[in-house]
Design an enzyme around this catalytic site. Structure first.
Site, short mmCIF file in Angstrom:
data_model
loop_
_atom_site.label_atom_id
_atom_site.label_comp_id
_atom_site.label_asym_id
_atom_site.label_seq_id
_atom_site.Cartn_x
_atom_site.Cartn_y
_atom_site.Cartn_z
N SER A 117 18.70 3.80 -9.39
CA SER A 117 18.00 3.86 -8.10
C SER A 117 18.99 4.38 -7.08
CB SER A 117 17.50 2.47 -7.67
OG SER A 117 16.58 1.95 -8.61
N CYS A 118 18.50 5.19 -6.13
CA CYS A 118 19.35 5.73 -5.07
C CYS A 118 18.60 5.59 -3.75
CB CYS A 118 19.69 7.19 -5.33
SG CYS A 118 20.82 7.90 -4.10
N VAL A 119 19.20 4.87 -2.83
CA VAL A 119 18.54 4.60 -1.55
C VAL A 119 19.49 4.95 -0.41
CG1 VAL A 119 17.03 2.82 -2.48
CG2 VAL A 119 19.28 2.19 -1.61
#
Length: 208
Positions: free
Chosen positions: A187-189
């Site tokens: 995941s990349c936020v």
């Protein structure tokens, strides 16, 4: 029977009164009215007499409520789980910047806290986003080694960016560390700010 009574002499002899009016000739009586009163008056019901020991009940004792099986099982699982948690520390990675462990080993997994671009003394690494990403992944590798595993057993990562415009440049460095197939889930936020004002932070979960 009424005509028969009217034909009897008056007064009626006692010898004739008892056979005609009373089916119980042996009972003492003064006449038909006495016999009728004796036979029609209901008797009062008799009550059984019980000893006092049967009428007195012992006072019920109050016992503390026993825990339900579900509560007992949950408590046992919690105690067992807490005893199986193992903290991991690597002197070659960035030290924790707060009240947390670098990683925790539990249930056959290693949960690594988010690593920022800092050296083993806690000093922030300044430079381009590629340099910062490299330092984050180096810290992850050191913590995993201290836990008895390595970066090839990572199953999930999370990347936090202060600026999503750095996404492609971070990917270029990230792909060098996770080149083996299958690559871990990720995941990349983008966040407003990161600890100590860094531009990138990476955490992961790995098999032991």
């Amino acid at each position: 029977m009424a005509p028969l009574l009217m034909s009897l002499p008056r007064p009626v002899p006692r010898s004739l009164l008892i056979p005609l009016y009373c089916p119980f000739p042996r009972l003492p009586t003064r006449g038909a009215i006495a016999i009728a009163r004796f036979s029609l008056v209901p008797r009062a019901p008799t009550q059984r007499q019980y000893p006092p020991s049967l009428l007195s009940y012992p006072k019920r004792q109050a016992f503390p409520p026993s825990p339900s099986p579900a509560t007992t099982t949950a408590t046992a699982i919690h105690a067992r789980t807490m005893s199986e948690l193992t903290a991991v520390f690597s002197p070659d990675a960035a030290p924790p910047a707060g009240p947390y462990s670098q990683a925790i080993k539990a249930a056959g997994l290693v949960f690594v806290s988010g690593q920022i671009p800092a050296d083993s003394q806690g000093n922030i690494i300044e430079g381009e986003i590629e340099v910062c990403t490299e330092q984050c992944l180096k810290n992850l590798s050191e913590v995993l080694a201290a836990a008895g595993t390595d970066i090839t057993k990572v199953v999930k990562t999370t990347v936090f960016l202060a600026d999503m415009s750095d996404f492609a440049r971070v990917n270029a460095i990230y792909s060098k560390w996770f080149s083996a197939k299958p690559q871990p889930a990720r995941s990349c936020v983008a966040v407003k700010t990161l600890p100590k004002g860094v531009r990138v932070e990476i955490e992961c979960i790995a098999l032991q």
